[in-house]
Design a protein around this motif. Structure first.
Motif, mmCIF file in Angstrom:
data_model
loop_
_atom_site.group_PDB
_atom_site.id
_atom_site.type_symbol
_atom_site.label_atom_id
_atom_site.label_comp_id
_atom_site.label_asym_id
_atom_site.label_seq_id
_atom_site.Cartn_x
_atom_site.Cartn_y
_atom_site.Cartn_z
ATOM 1 N N ASN A 1 30.921 -31.576 57.712
ATOM 2 C CA ASN A 1 31.583 -32.417 57.341
ATOM 3 C C ASN A 1 33.072 -32.495 57.841
ATOM 4 O O ASN A 1 33.532 -33.179 58.317
ATOM 5 C CB ASN A 1 31.665 -32.488 55.821
ATOM 6 N N TYR A 2 33.535 -31.123 57.451
ATOM 7 C CA TYR A 2 35.105 -30.781 57.830
ATOM 8 C C TYR A 2 35.371 -30.899 59.558
ATOM 9 O O TYR A 2 36.600 -31.294 59.852
ATOM 10 C CB TYR A 2 35.571 -29.643 57.195
ATOM 11 N N ILE B 1 19.038 -28.999 57.233
ATOM 12 C CA ILE B 1 19.581 -27.608 56.661
ATOM 13 C C ILE B 1 20.283 -27.717 55.227
ATOM 14 O O ILE B 1 21.203 -28.520 55.162
ATOM 15 C CB ILE B 1 20.587 -26.935 57.569
ATOM 16 N N GLU B 2 19.586 -27.299 54.263
ATOM 17 C CA GLU B 2 20.025 -27.268 52.890
ATOM 18 C C GLU B 2 20.867 -26.195 52.475
ATOM 19 O O GLU B 2 20.304 -25.297 52.118
ATOM 20 C CB GLU B 2 19.058 -27.620 51.633
ATOM 21 N N ASP B 3 22.077 -26.188 53.167
ATOM 22 C CA ASP B 3 23.003 -25.011 52.947
ATOM 23 C C ASP B 3 24.270 -25.700 52.801
ATOM 24 O O ASP B 3 24.913 -26.250 53.318
ATOM 25 C CB ASP B 3 23.035 -23.960 54.209
ATOM 26 N N ALA B 4 24.934 -25.090 51.606
ATOM 27 C CA ALA B 4 26.244 -25.963 51.556
ATOM 28 C C ALA B 4 27.368 -25.533 52.279
ATOM 29 O O ALA B 4 28.333 -26.463 52.570
ATOM 30 C CB ALA B 4 26.591 -25.194 49.822
#
Length: 403
Positions: free
Chosen positions: A343-344, A333-336
């Motif tokens: 990550n968090y 998934i390329e969603d910021a």
């Protein structure tokens, strides 16, 4: 010449806001911006800014003979950029002296090394890129895993990523009769040098410094130098590893901790045969004496020095398993926002808050947690994770529709 290696861990998690069951599917922002900003500014005032100024003064006063090493988590760097650019600038000034080393680690202060070599490598690369961007092209050569977690397998993974050395705990049940005051080698890949924390002398500063019931209270530089001089002459490396927040946050300024550090280098130079080195210098200059065998992962946490602080009960294991079950899906998934939250959510602190240990270690866990109980921490995290899973599934459907 024998040497002292000071290593400081700098880390603050992105704390999750109170997130109710009824928020699932409705609210996709999980982070407690107010608390995160307030805490980073509080710690900046009490620890980061005064201690960075002190270290800079010591480096200049001794013409670079005094040296230290830092590992700054990626999630902490993100908060410096957002809430404390003055703190980031002070770290940049320290590194620019050439006498302060930065280590690599996972970007999110994550436990990925325990479950996914691929995600572990991606997280390390994220952190490496962040360090390079923020510190004028700096490239770390030594690795420090989250909470000094290490095993033979993890060390081999780190060596494969190109690092010269790695830090871990000098755990008694691993060392036996051997001393942590030597450099060792990874048992799978001997090219990786292993630096072990001397937990006795490190914890004298980090945990016992202000403890008035401690038999050696108060800790003076004279007393500490005497202990250093008592180290057998053939033992060449003293690794003092600790949280950076020791200074001013865990041990308040009123305890004398800053003054202790201010005068310690002079006492070392004048009354011992030790100097100071960074971790890379230790790995380069000290000859390893043997391979160290660590088949089961160790850490620097709690009396057991194992993983039970994060994965010791069913709550923690369920949350951990559910999170990393999403790895393959999230990777596509390329969603910021999805990638940021992925990550968090990996940050080890979330699992630490769920720890149900009692007795002496339980008090330590309670000190670091902002939840009333471990069960509250679990429920809040799982509510957030449920919403995150829904978002990932919806993004997957969008991808299928595009194809």
């Amino acid at each position: 010449m024998r040497t002292i290696c000071f290593y400081f861990q700098v880390h603050q998690p992105f704390r999750i806001k109170p997130y109710r069951f009824f928020d699932i599917g409705e609210d996709h922002y999980y982070w407690d911006d107010y608390s995160n900003k307030s805490i980073i500014r509080k710690v900046a005032t009490k620890c980061y800014l005064p201690m960075n100024a002190l270290l800079l003064d010591l480096i200049k006063r001794y013409n670079g003979k005094f040296k230290v090493t830092f590992s700054i988590s990626g999630v902490c760097l993100d908060q410096f950029e957002a809430y404390a650019p003055d703190v980031l600038a002070s770290f940049q000034e320290l590194v620019a002296t050439g006498h302060v080393e930065l280590l690599s680690e996972t970007d999110a202060h994550a436990l990925a090394s325990l479950t996914s070599e691929e995600e572990f490598a991606r997280s390390v690369e994220r952190h490496k890129a962040k360090i390079k961007r923020l510190f004028n092209g700096y490239e770390p050569k030594v690795f420090r895993n989250t909470e000094l977690i290490y095993s033979d397998k993890i060390g081999a993974m780190v060596s494969k990523l190109g690092y010269q050395g790695m830090l871990t705990e000098g755990a008694k049940h691993i060392l036996g009769w051997k001393s942590p005051n030597f450099v060792y080698q990874n048992s799978i890949d001997p090219n990786l040098k292993i630096l072990l924390k001397n937990f006795q002398l490190s914890d004298d500063i980090a945990f016992r410094f202000s403890n008035k019931t401690w038999s050696d209270y108060p800790l003076t530089t004279e007393k500490f130098v005497n202990w250093i001089n008592a180290i057998p002459k053939e033992q060449e490396v003293l690794n003092l590893f600790m949280d950076y927040e020791t200074f001013g946050e865990h041990q308040w300024a009123e305890t004398g901790i800053f003054e202790f550090m201010r005068v310690l280098p002079e006492a070392v130079f004048n009354y011992t045969d030790f100097d100071f080195s960074t971790t890379t210098e230790v790995a380069k200059n000290a000859n390893p004496i043997a391979k160290i065998n660590v088949p089961v992962p160790i850490s620097w946490a709690d009396e057991e020095r194992d993983l039970t602080a994060w994965l010791g009960n069913d709550l923690q294991k369920e949350a951990f398993t559910k999170l990393y079950e999403l790895e393959a899906q999230v990777k596509k998934i390329e969603d910021a926002d999805i990638q940021r939250d992925w990550n968090y959510l990996q940050t080890s602190d979330h699992f630490y808050y769920m720890c149900t240990k009692f007795f002496s270690d339980g008090a330590v866990h309670s000190y670091f947690s902002h939840y009333d109980t471990p069960y509250d921490a679990f429920i809040n995290y799982m509510n957030v994770l449920s919403d995150f899973i829904l978002r990932v599934k919806n993004k997957e459907k969008e991808l299928v529709g595009v194809q």
